[in-house]
Design a protein around this motif. Structure first.
Motif, mmCIF file in Angstrom:
data_model
loop_
_atom_site.group_PDB
_atom_site.id
_atom_site.type_symbol
_atom_site.label_atom_id
_atom_site.label_comp_id
_atom_site.label_asym_id
_atom_site.label_seq_id
_atom_site.Cartn_x
_atom_site.Cartn_y
_atom_site.Cartn_z
ATOM 1 N N VAL A 1 0.866 -1.167 0.601
ATOM 2 C CA VAL A 1 0.098 -0.227 0.159
ATOM 3 C C VAL A 1 0.860 1.221 -0.272
ATOM 4 C CG1 VAL A 1 -1.497 1.112 1.630
ATOM 5 C CG2 VAL A 1 -2.283 -1.216 0.756
ATOM 6 N N VAL A 2 1.663 1.220 1.239
ATOM 7 C CA VAL A 2 2.850 2.271 0.938
ATOM 8 C C VAL A 2 3.450 2.689 -0.961
ATOM 9 C CG1 VAL A 2 4.840 3.804 1.741
ATOM 10 C CG2 VAL A 2 2.895 2.324 2.801
ATOM 11 N N ALA A 3 3.896 1.648 -1.125
ATOM 12 C CA ALA A 3 4.034 1.254 -2.959
ATOM 13 C C ALA A 3 3.579 2.396 -3.427
ATOM 14 C CB ALA A 3 4.475 0.371 -3.079
ATOM 15 N N HIS A 4 2.140 2.110 -3.373
ATOM 16 C CA HIS A 4 1.779 2.966 -4.370
ATOM 17 C C HIS A 4 0.891 3.987 -4.069
ATOM 18 C CE1 HIS A 4 -0.442 -0.244 -6.483
ATOM 19 N NE2 HIS A 4 -0.665 -1.146 -5.678
ATOM 20 N N VAL A 5 1.648 4.556 -2.272
ATOM 21 C CA VAL A 5 1.083 6.335 -2.418
ATOM 22 C C VAL A 5 2.536 7.228 -2.581
ATOM 23 C CG1 VAL A 5 1.215 7.668 -0.534
ATOM 24 C CG2 VAL A 5 -0.294 5.095 -0.068
ATOM 25 N N ALA A 6 3.648 6.083 -2.781
ATOM 26 C CA ALA A 6 4.827 6.689 -2.977
ATOM 27 C C ALA A 6 4.801 7.250 -4.352
ATOM 28 C CB ALA A 6 5.569 5.774 -2.840
ATOM 29 N N ALA A 7 4.611 5.818 -5.320
ATOM 30 C CA ALA A 7 4.256 5.732 -6.622
ATOM 31 C C ALA A 7 3.401 7.542 -7.142
ATOM 32 C CB ALA A 7 3.386 5.102 -7.611
ATOM 33 N N ARG A 8 2.255 7.095 -6.402
ATOM 34 C CA ARG A 8 1.081 8.211 -6.590
ATOM 35 C C ARG A 8 1.808 9.869 -5.794
ATOM 36 N NH1 ARG A 8 -1.088 3.745 -6.635
ATOM 37 N NH2 ARG A 8 -3.563 3.098 -7.949
ATOM 38 N N LEU A 9 2.602 9.951 -5.348
ATOM 39 C CA LEU A 9 2.782 11.365 -4.696
ATOM 40 C C LEU A 9 3.899 11.790 -5.358
ATOM 41 C CD1 LEU A 9 1.765 10.799 -0.984
ATOM 42 C CD2 LEU A 9 0.668 12.280 -3.068
ATOM 43 N N ASP A 10 4.707 10.429 -5.983
ATOM 44 C CA ASP A 10 6.092 10.903 -6.487
ATOM 45 C C ASP A 10 7.426 10.811 -5.711
ATOM 46 O OD1 ASP A 10 8.700 10.811 -8.029
ATOM 47 O OD2 ASP A 10 7.761 12.494 -9.226
ATOM 48 N N GLN A 11 7.181 10.175 -4.407
ATOM 49 C CA GLN A 11 7.660 10.488 -3.397
ATOM 50 C C GLN A 11 8.841 9.287 -2.905
ATOM 51 O OE1 GLN A 11 7.868 13.227 -1.037
ATOM 52 N NE2 GLN A 11 7.600 13.683 -2.826
ATOM 53 N N PRO A 12 9.831 9.530 -2.762
ATOM 54 C CA PRO A 12 10.839 8.312 -1.691
ATOM 55 C C PRO A 12 9.892 7.073 -1.464
ATOM 56 C CG PRO A 12 11.821 10.085 -1.103
ATOM 57 C CD PRO A 12 10.765 10.394 -1.841
ATOM 58 N N PHE A 13 10.169 5.852 -0.817
ATOM 59 C CA PHE A 13 9.573 5.192 0.015
ATOM 60 C C PHE A 13 10.729 4.718 0.533
ATOM 61 C CE2 PHE A 13 7.553 0.747 0.572
ATOM 62 C CZ PHE A 13 7.774 0.476 1.321
#
Ligand SMILES: Cc1cc2nc3c(=O)[nH]c(=O)nc-3n(C[C@H](O)[C@H](O)[C@H](O)COP(=O)(O)OP(=O)(O)OC[C@H]3O[C@@H](n4cnc5c(N)ncnc54)[C@H](O)[C@@H]3O)c2cc1C
Lengths: 324, 255
Positions: free
Chosen positions: A103-115
């Motif tokens: 789930v956090v990987a999906h958030v990261a992809a969407r926000l274009d932020q590191p994870f």
């Protein structure tokens, strides 16, 4: 400014892994001067709110939508992304379970932020962040520095003990309705298949492990017998699965199952680091190996030096004799 | 059907992992290298799927020039086309890796059309970032699910099974789709002599990408502190059995 913990629950009962994330989140929120909030998704989420208050969440965002009634990594990721945008959360945290990391990987992809996945420690550091995370399934640690607008991290599973807050927080429930595209239904669970099994490898009190030294699929017979006598199950190394002697579901290790029995009897297993990370949570380890220098022997609490094909039948016989 | 598999070359350490003096990499001076296990299974799955449905398997890796070894290994077990995205550094951070792979996939797809299925390993064996496949899928606008231990293809839908406690979840993804797979989805074959010979002739396309670094930077690698206690040797050979059973009794496991 807030820190948002993504929590998983089963009909309102918080998952053990989420309690770890909340404990980690509380101390991080304190050191970073943030307010801790939580988000719960799916049916029965409201009933988790009281527990979340006890674990220190000032606000509990309860997300609901037709596409959130069952798990879907994209729908969940999109929901958390929209919540981060609207709440302005500065840090987003989950436990590093399969779901949490996904789930956090999906958030990261969407926000274009590191994870940064599977962290052991996260410290604010002059505008940036200093983090220690696990590599190699826990065999190696990596210190990283993180520069991000939104800090997205998971805490390594079992790295912290769950604990309740010294004083409960407000736990104000806030309904959140995300705007989800119908196409996200493509990755929502379509069906569930339950394979009812008794003791599983991950929960068995006794695991009798066999490695390359066992020699063949048939030669696992005595290991099965010993496991049966002790109410346990058989586990194995990757050398065994690669040879087709046992199914992968029996494999202990980094790319197999992590076990935590009262005793792990590791026979004919050299103790490679990738096997060891899956076995090290065992309370006691007995190694049976012809090689007294084997790594498994060095790391075990107890060992028998000898041929497992003689030692295991002798143990079985001795148990039978004592039981009469 | 056209399937792409993204794989990573990783060192294969034994009893312990040693780190280089500067702390920036695993000391691989005395180690062999392998394809990260989840991805080895992903290659096998792709080869089986095209065996069943027809088509072709492309394998792509972002890594040092030496990662050609892992592409040739994939050739030896039945993959057809190979792309190397070369890097000079030990590792790229996950954001940078995903951006480079998405770009390289775009290059192949603009020439030959979209892959029906793209397979990643659930996480790499070494860095274990748990995100590259998801980032690439999002960049390409395709559905993606991780943790997959079974796939069936029918009527343009990839039906994927994910192991959960005591059973599995089923996801039906319309293709083109992306999956993160786990070891155990199959038992990878060993290369045949014929496969090995053919792999020597496999053509590797090199696609150099220049991409900005992401926000996560390695400072150093180190081993976790371990408390190693003395091993109690219970005996040698079958004569040790009574001592073993004493131990089991002590632990209350013989009731
Ligand atoms: C990225 C990666 C991930 C991996 N993940 C896993 C994982 O999840 N799980 C895992 O197990 N491995 C994993 N491995 C493989 C691991 O590195 C080892 O290769 C593997 O664990 C070795 O299995 P083994 O101990 O059975 O075999 P070996 O290393 O060959 O050891 C056999 C042992 O049996 C002993 N022996 C032989 N005959 C007898 C006898 N008659 N009686 C008693 N002892 C005997 C020998 O002395 C030796 O110690 C992974 C590797 C990599 C690179």
């Amino acid at each position: 400014m807030s820190l948002l913990v993504i929590c998983d629950h089963d009909r309102g009962k918080l998952a053990e892994a989420s309690l770890e994330a909340l404990a980690f989140g509380r101390s991080l929120a304190t050191s970073a001067g943030l307010d801790m909030e939580a988000v719960v998704v799916g049916e029965g989420a409201e009933s988790a709110a009281v527990d979340l208050a006890a674990h220190g969440a000032s606000t509990v965002h309860v997300a609901s939508h037709e596409l959130l009634t069952d798990f879907g990594p994209e729908a969940w990721g999109e929901t958390v992304t929209q919540l981060v945008r609207s709440s302005g959360a500065e840090v987003v945290l989950a436990c590093g379970t399969d779901r949490g990391n996904e789930v956090v990987a999906h958030v990261a992809a969407r926000l274009d932020q590191p994870f940064v996945a599977n962290c052991r420690s996260v410290e604010p550091d002059a505008g940036d962040w200093t983090i220690t995370r696990v590599q190699w399934g826990g065999s190696l640690l990596e210190d990283v520095s993180l520069t991000a607008e939104v800090v997205l991290v998971t805490v390594a599973h079992h790295a912290v003990e769950p604990s309740v807050a010294a004083a409960p927080a407000a736990g104000v429930v806030a309904a959140f309705r995300p705007d989800l595209d119908a196409s996200l239904a493509h990755t929502v669970v379509a069906d569930r298949v339950v394979l009812t099994r008794g003791v599983t490898l991950s929960t068995a009190p006794v695991v009798v492990g066999g490695g390359r030294g066992v020699g063949s699929a048939e030669a696992f017979g005595p290991l099965e017998e010993l496991a049966g006598l002790l109410g346990g199950v058989v586990g194995c190394s990757r050398a065994v699965t690669n040879n087709g002697w046992r199914p992968h579901s029996d494999q202990v290790g980094q790319t197999g199952t992590r076990i935590a029995p009262d005793i792990y009897i590791a026979s004919g297993i050299s103790g490679a680091i990738q096997h060891w990370v899956g076995a090290m949570a065992a309370k006691n380890i007995l190694a049976i190996n012809t090689d007294s220098e084997a790594n498994m022997v060095a790391r075990a609490g107890h060992a028998v030096i000898g041929d497992l094909h003689q030692v295991i039948p002798a143990i079985i016989e001795e148990i039978r004799r004592r039981r009469g | 059907m056209r399937i792409l598999v993204c794989v990573k070359r990783v060192p294969a350490p034994g009893a312990r992992i040693n780190v280089t003096a500067d702390g920036m990499a695993v000391d691989s001076a005395h180690l062999g290298f392998t394809t990260s296990p989840h991805e080895e299974c992903a290659v096998e799955e792709a080869v089986r799927l095209v065996g069943e449905h027809g088509g072709e398997v492309t394998v792509m890796t972002l890594g040092p020039a030496a990662a050609e070894e892992q592409l040739r290994y994939a050739a030896s077990v039945g993959a057809h086309r190979f792309v190397l995205v070369p890097i000079q550094e030990v590792d790229w951070d996950p954001q940078r890796t995903a951006a480079a792979l998405a770009g390289a996939i775009g290059d192949v797809e603009s020439a030959d059309g979209a892959f029906d299925l793209i397979l990643f390993g659930n996480e790499s064996a070494d860095a274990g970032g748990f995100q590259v496949g998801v980032r690439v899928a999002y960049a390409l606008g395709r559905p993606v699910v991780n943790g997959i231990k079974g796939v069936d293809i029918a009527d343009g839908v990839a039906s994927a099974r994910r192991e959960v406690d005591g059973g599995f979840e089923v996801y039906n993804l319309p293709m083109p789709a992306v999956l993160g797979v786990k070891e155990g989805i199959n038992l990878p074959r060993y290369p045949t002599m014929k496969g090995r010979l053919a792999s020597k002739k496999a053509e590797v396309v090199v696609d150099e990408r220049s991409v900005e670094v992401g926000g996560q930077a390695r400072v150093r690698l180190h081993r976790p502190v371990e408390t190693v206690s003395e091993t109690v040797i219970l005996g040698t050979g079958p004569e040790a059995a009574p001592a073993v059973v004493d131990l089991l009794e002590e632990l209350g496991l013989l009731t």
